[in-house]
Design an enzyme around this catalytic site. Structure first.
Site, PDB file in Angstrom:
ATOM      1  N   GLU A 297      -0.005  -9.214  -0.865  1.00 56.74           N
ATOM      2  CA  GLU A 297      -1.658  -8.472   0.174  1.00 56.74           C
ATOM      3  C   GLU A 297      -1.960  -7.831  -0.617  1.00 56.74           C
ATOM      4  OE1 GLU A 297       0.008  -5.348   2.893  1.00 56.74           O
ATOM      5  OE2 GLU A 297       1.315  -7.019   3.626  1.00 56.74           O
TER       6      GLU A 297
ATOM      7  N   ASP B  16       0.672  -1.080  -0.301  1.00 56.30           N
ATOM      8  CA  ASP B  16       0.303  -0.285   0.220  1.00 56.30           C
ATOM      9  C   ASP B  16       0.956   1.604   0.343  1.00 56.30           C
ATOM     10  OD1 ASP B  16       0.701  -0.074   2.967  1.00 56.30           O
ATOM     11  OD2 ASP B  16      -0.517  -0.873   3.846  1.00 56.30           O
TER      12      ASP B  16
ATOM     13  N   HIS C 287      12.434   5.216  13.566  1.00 58.11           N
ATOM     14  CA  HIS C 287      12.058   5.733  11.700  1.00 58.11           C
ATOM     15  C   HIS C 287      12.781   6.683  11.490  1.00 58.11           C
ATOM     16  CE1 HIS C 287       9.881   6.184   8.642  1.00 58.11           C
ATOM     17  NE2 HIS C 287       9.677   4.477   8.345  1.00 58.11           N
TER      18      HIS C 287
ATOM     19  N   GLU D  39      -2.164   4.550   2.924  1.00 56.28           N
ATOM     20  CA  GLU D  39      -2.414   3.339   2.232  1.00 56.28           C
ATOM     21  C   GLU D  39      -3.284   2.153   1.936  1.00 56.28           C
ATOM     22  OE1 GLU D  39      -1.210   4.438   5.511  1.00 56.28           O
ATOM     23  OE2 GLU D  39       0.761   4.486   4.992  1.00 56.28           O
TER      24      GLU D  39
ATOM     25  N   HIS E 187       5.876   4.694  13.464  1.00 54.29           N
ATOM     26  CA  HIS E 187       5.959   5.924  11.888  1.00 54.29           C
ATOM     27  C   HIS E 187       4.539   6.569  11.521  1.00 54.29           C
ATOM     28  CE1 HIS E 187       4.412   2.960   8.545  1.00 54.29           C
ATOM     29  NE2 HIS E 187       5.289   2.612   9.599  1.00 54.29           N
TER      30      HIS E 187
ATOM     31  N   ARG F  92       1.389   7.862   9.356  1.00 60.72           N
ATOM     32  CA  ARG F  92       1.194   9.496   8.947  1.00 60.72           C
ATOM     33  C   ARG F  92       0.140  10.127   9.451  1.00 60.72           C
ATOM     34  NH1 ARG F  92       4.459   9.520   4.548  1.00 60.72           N
ATOM     35  NH2 ARG F  92       5.785  11.440   3.699  1.00 60.72           N
TER      36      ARG F  92
HETATM   37  C1  UD1 Z   1       6.552   4.890   3.336  1.00 65.58           C
HETATM   38  C2  UD1 Z   1       5.514   4.418   3.197  1.00 65.58           C
HETATM   39  C3  UD1 Z   1       4.320   3.502   4.506  1.00 65.58           C
HETATM   40  C4  UD1 Z   1       4.812   2.807   4.973  1.00 65.58           C
HETATM   41  C5  UD1 Z   1       6.345   3.130   5.511  1.00 65.58           C
HETATM   42  C6  UD1 Z   1       7.181   2.019   6.188  1.00 65.58           C
HETATM   43  C7  UD1 Z   1       3.934   5.493   1.551  1.00 65.58           C
HETATM   44  C8  UD1 Z   1       3.155   6.726   1.457  1.00 65.58           C
HETATM   45  N1  UD1 Z   1       4.336   5.803   3.286  1.00 65.58           N
HETATM   46  O1  UD1 Z   1       6.067   5.731   4.969  1.00 65.58           O
HETATM   47  O2  UD1 Z   1       3.077   3.190   3.490  1.00 65.58           O
HETATM   48  O3  UD1 Z   1       4.184   1.967   5.919  1.00 65.58           O
HETATM   49  O4  UD1 Z   1       6.628   3.778   4.437  1.00 65.58           O
HETATM   50  O5  UD1 Z   1       8.172   2.380   6.361  1.00 65.58           O
HETATM   51  O6  UD1 Z   1       4.401   5.621   0.746  1.00 65.58           O
HETATM   52  N2  UD1 Z   1      13.570   8.129   5.750  1.00 65.58           N
HETATM   53  C9  UD1 Z   1      14.886   8.305   5.489  1.00 65.58           C
HETATM   54  N3  UD1 Z   1      15.645   7.237   5.321  1.00 65.58           N
HETATM   55  C10 UD1 Z   1      15.239   5.710   4.550  1.00 65.58           C
HETATM   56  C11 UD1 Z   1      13.385   6.439   4.627  1.00 65.58           C
HETATM   57  C12 UD1 Z   1      12.719   6.811   5.133  1.00 65.58           C
HETATM   58  O7  UD1 Z   1      15.280   9.340   5.774  1.00 65.58           O
HETATM   59  O8  UD1 Z   1      15.716   4.683   4.481  1.00 65.58           O
HETATM   60  C13 UD1 Z   1      13.270   9.442   5.786  1.00 65.58           C
HETATM   61  C14 UD1 Z   1      12.871  10.885   4.983  1.00 65.58           C
HETATM   62  O9  UD1 Z   1      13.478  12.001   5.180  1.00 65.58           O
HETATM   63  C15 UD1 Z   1      11.739  10.503   4.298  1.00 65.58           C
HETATM   64  C16 UD1 Z   1      11.202  10.264   4.927  1.00 65.58           C
HETATM   65  O10 UD1 Z   1      11.500   9.279   6.106  1.00 65.58           O
HETATM   66  O11 UD1 Z   1      11.278  11.323   3.356  1.00 65.58           O
HETATM   67  C17 UD1 Z   1       9.417   9.390   4.856  1.00 65.58           C
HETATM   68  O12 UD1 Z   1       9.498   8.715   3.733  1.00 65.58           O
HETATM   69  P1  UD1 Z   1       8.205   7.919   3.023  1.00 65.58           P
HETATM   70  O13 UD1 Z   1       8.687   6.795   2.239  1.00 65.58           O
HETATM   71  O14 UD1 Z   1       7.557   8.994   2.750  1.00 65.58           O
HETATM   72  O15 UD1 Z   1       7.701   7.495   4.021  1.00 65.58           O
HETATM   73  P2  UD1 Z   1       7.449   7.129   5.729  1.00 65.58           P
HETATM   74  O16 UD1 Z   1       6.695   7.606   6.223  1.00 65.58           O
HETATM   75  O17 UD1 Z   1       8.808   6.305   5.377  1.00 65.58           O
HETATM   76  N1  UDP Z   2      11.772  -3.777  10.932  1.00 69.02           N
HETATM   77  C1  UDP Z   2      13.604  -3.951  10.919  1.00 69.02           C
HETATM   78  N2  UDP Z   2      14.205  -2.925  11.486  1.00 69.02           N
HETATM   79  C2  UDP Z   2      13.827  -2.222  12.293  1.00 69.02           C
HETATM   80  C3  UDP Z   2      12.067  -2.079  12.223  1.00 69.02           C
HETATM   81  C4  UDP Z   2      10.902  -2.787  11.883  1.00 69.02           C
HETATM   82  O1  UDP Z   2      13.616  -4.599  10.380  1.00 69.02           O
HETATM   83  O2  UDP Z   2      13.848  -1.435  13.234  1.00 69.02           O
HETATM   84  C5  UDP Z   2      10.915  -4.745  10.227  1.00 69.02           C
HETATM   85  C6  UDP Z   2       9.740  -5.336  10.789  1.00 69.02           C
HETATM   86  O3  UDP Z   2       9.859  -6.241  11.324  1.00 69.02           O
HETATM   87  C7  UDP Z   2       8.439  -5.129   9.718  1.00 69.02           C
HETATM   88  C8  UDP Z   2       7.979  -4.418   9.479  1.00 69.02           C
HETATM   89  O4  UDP Z   2      10.548  -3.364   9.083  1.00 69.02           O
HETATM   90  O5  UDP Z   2       8.988  -7.115   9.024  1.00 69.02           O
HETATM   91  C9  UDP Z   2       8.204  -3.062   9.761  1.00 69.02           C
HETATM   92  O6  UDP Z   2       8.035  -2.161   8.997  1.00 69.02           O
HETATM   93  P1  UDP Z   2       7.494  -0.533   8.618  1.00 69.02           P
HETATM   94  O7  UDP Z   2       6.795  -0.836  10.536  1.00 69.02           O
HETATM   95  O8  UDP Z   2       8.029   0.474   8.760  1.00 69.02           O
HETATM   96  O9  UDP Z   2       6.524  -0.435   7.788  1.00 69.02           O
HETATM   97  P2  UDP Z   2       4.570  -1.061   7.940  1.00 69.02           P
HETATM   98  O10 UDP Z   2       4.573  -2.501   8.388  1.00 69.02           O
HETATM   99  O11 UDP Z   2       4.243  -0.309   9.143  1.00 69.02           O
HETATM  100  O12 UDP Z   2       4.053  -1.104   6.651  1.00 69.02           O
END
Ligand code: UD1
Ligand code: UDP
Length: 371
Positions: free
Chosen positions: A118, A96, A245, A132, A213, A215
């Site tokens: 999924e 998602d 996160h 999502e 994490h 939104r």
């Molecule tokens: C995203 C997904 C969410 C998912 C989550 C898993 C969307 C809209 N959101 O949310 O569905 O549950 O990932 O974790 O697709 N950042 C870093 N390094 C990284 C990753 C993220 O610095 O490796 C920071 C950056 O500032 C980035 C921000 O996190 O801009 C947000 O990343 P983004 O993928 O937009 O949203 P998530 O909140 O991570």
């Molecule tokens: N996870 C990881 N390292 C961490 C925290 C989470 O590998 O420090 C894994 C966790 O086991 C799960 C996945 O990341 O499989 C979940 O990711 P996240 O919570 O970022 O996203 P969501 O599942 O909510 O989309």
């Protein structure tokens, strides 16, 4: 016609949930191209390295604190260009995220069929989880193969008039990934000893594993969560482990409040295997994550879900998870209940995973090969 399958992934959970599928496709010698959008950077790379997946394309789209509209526009454009080059016969997306949604849309514009891993998760509220819920609905309206993790997810798709023949109940691939990661930890003495320092410092305390994490929790929700954790931490008998996160909307707040707390282990995002070890050590889990909700039951760990609603109600129905919202009183109250009431704890700490049996990727690849 020979198949050319394009697998798209952008974030940590997509990589975790797709690497078992990619592995199996490669073992079957199917023509598979992996495109990492790198919507996440470090968190994606951690998983790809561990799983030994080397993407054929890396779009490197992540920018600090990216907005949904800007991110989605860049994804759509760049993924479309990859489709032009690869000319796949099928596109596989997972879950998602913005990558999954724009990947499905780009495939539709190029008239390429889409398989959705999924599929069928629905909360019924387009603002929770945000964005999502809508992302999944968009992917679901485009896909012609829907890999539903559970019977409930399949029923949600049927209710939206998806033909039964296009729905395949497979289990969630996260359980496949979890089993592979558990085996890696058990077979590697170094990995198995990774958290000895926490055991030494906090061995007599009960560990609460926390992730946050979403939104929709930014702002007031995250504040409530931080306040609730502070109250819980007034107890000497608990320690909190918090892999933060990197999204600045949560990272900065948790870091500011807990960096120097003696009973908080504040750490950066962990390798999947290390996180799985933390899960196995935890007494209970407080999370707003989707994937963590699906993993904790394998270890028999009670989960308090910091959301008002979940598109994964199977855990709540099985009695291993409870919704507490991003609500101070409910988070504190339910955590104390699990810490102080043995009967409540025992009722939730059952080791049964309603989300999958570890064979989802096998089933998915069989359908992909038969297409
Ligand atoms: C995203 C997904 C969410 C998912 C989550 C898993 C969307 C809209 N959101 O949310 O569905 O549950 O990932 O974790 O697709 N950042 C870093 N390094 C990284 C990753 C993220 O610095 O490796 C920071 C950056 O500032 C980035 C921000 O996190 O801009 C947000 O990343 P983004 O993928 O937009 O949203 P998530 O909140 O991570
Ligand atoms: N996870 C990881 N390292 C961490 C925290 C989470 O590998 O420090 C894994 C966790 O086991 C799960 C996945 O990341 O499989 C979940 O990711 P996240 O919570 O970022 O996203 P969501 O599942 O909510 O989309």
């Amino acid at each position: 016609m020979k198949q050319r399958i394009l697998v798209l992934l952008g974030t940590r959970p997509e990589a975790i949930k797709l690497f078992p599928v990619i592995r199996r496709l490669k073992a079957e010698q199917v023509g598979v191209t992996v495109c990492a959008t790198a919507q996440h950077r470090q968190m994606l790379d951690q998983v790809l390295k561990l799983a030994k997946v080397v993407p054929d394309f890396d779009l490197n789209v992540m920018t600090p604190n990216q907005t949904l509209d800007n991110l989605s526009a860049r994804l759509l454009y760049d993924i479309g260009a990859v489709m032009e080059r690869v000319k796949p016969t099928r596109v596989v997306v997972q879950g998602d995220t913005a990558t999954a949604m724009t990947g499905a849309l780009a495939a539709y514009y190029h008239r390429i069929p889409v398989s959705h891993v999924e599929a069928g998760l629905r909360s019924g509220d387009i603002y929770a989880p945000f964005p999502e819920e809508v992302n999944r609905k968009i992917v679901g309206s485009i896909a012609d193969q829907h890999f539903a993790p559970t019977e409930r997810a399949a029923r949600a798709l049927l209710a939206e008039n998806v033909p039964q023949a296009r729905i395949h109940v497979t289990g969630n691939t996260v359980v496949d990934a979890l089993i592979l990661a558990k085996t890696m930890v058990e077979e590697d003495p170094w990995m198995a000893r990774r958290w000895d320092d926490i055991k030494q410092r906090h061995g007599n305390r009960r560990l609460i594993l926390v992730t946050c994490h979403r939104r929709e929790n930014f702002g007031g929700g995250v504040q409530n969560i931080v306040n609730a954790l502070e109250t819980i931490l007034n107890r000497e008998d608990v320690a909190v482990v918090l892999p933060v996160h990197p999204n600045p909307n949560v990272r900065d707040i948790f870091s500011a409040r807990f960096a120097n707390h003696p009973r908080v282990v504040l750490i950066s995002p962990q390798e999947y295997t290390d996180f799985v070890s933390l899960l196995s050590m935890a007494y209970l889990v407080l999370t707003d994550s989707g994937g963590v909700q699906e993993e904790a039951p394998t270890f028999g760990k009670p989960v308090l879900v910091m959301r008002e609603t979940t598109e994964r109600p199977e855990g709540v129905e099985a009695g291993t998870a409870r919704l507490v919202g991003a609500d101070y009183d409910r988070i504190v109250g339910e955590t104390f209940r699990l810490l102080d009431d043995d009967a409540t704890y025992a009722a939730m700490a059952r080791s049964h995973n309603p989300f999958g049996d570890g064979h989802a990727s096998e089933r998915i690849v069989k359908v992909l090969l038969d297409a």
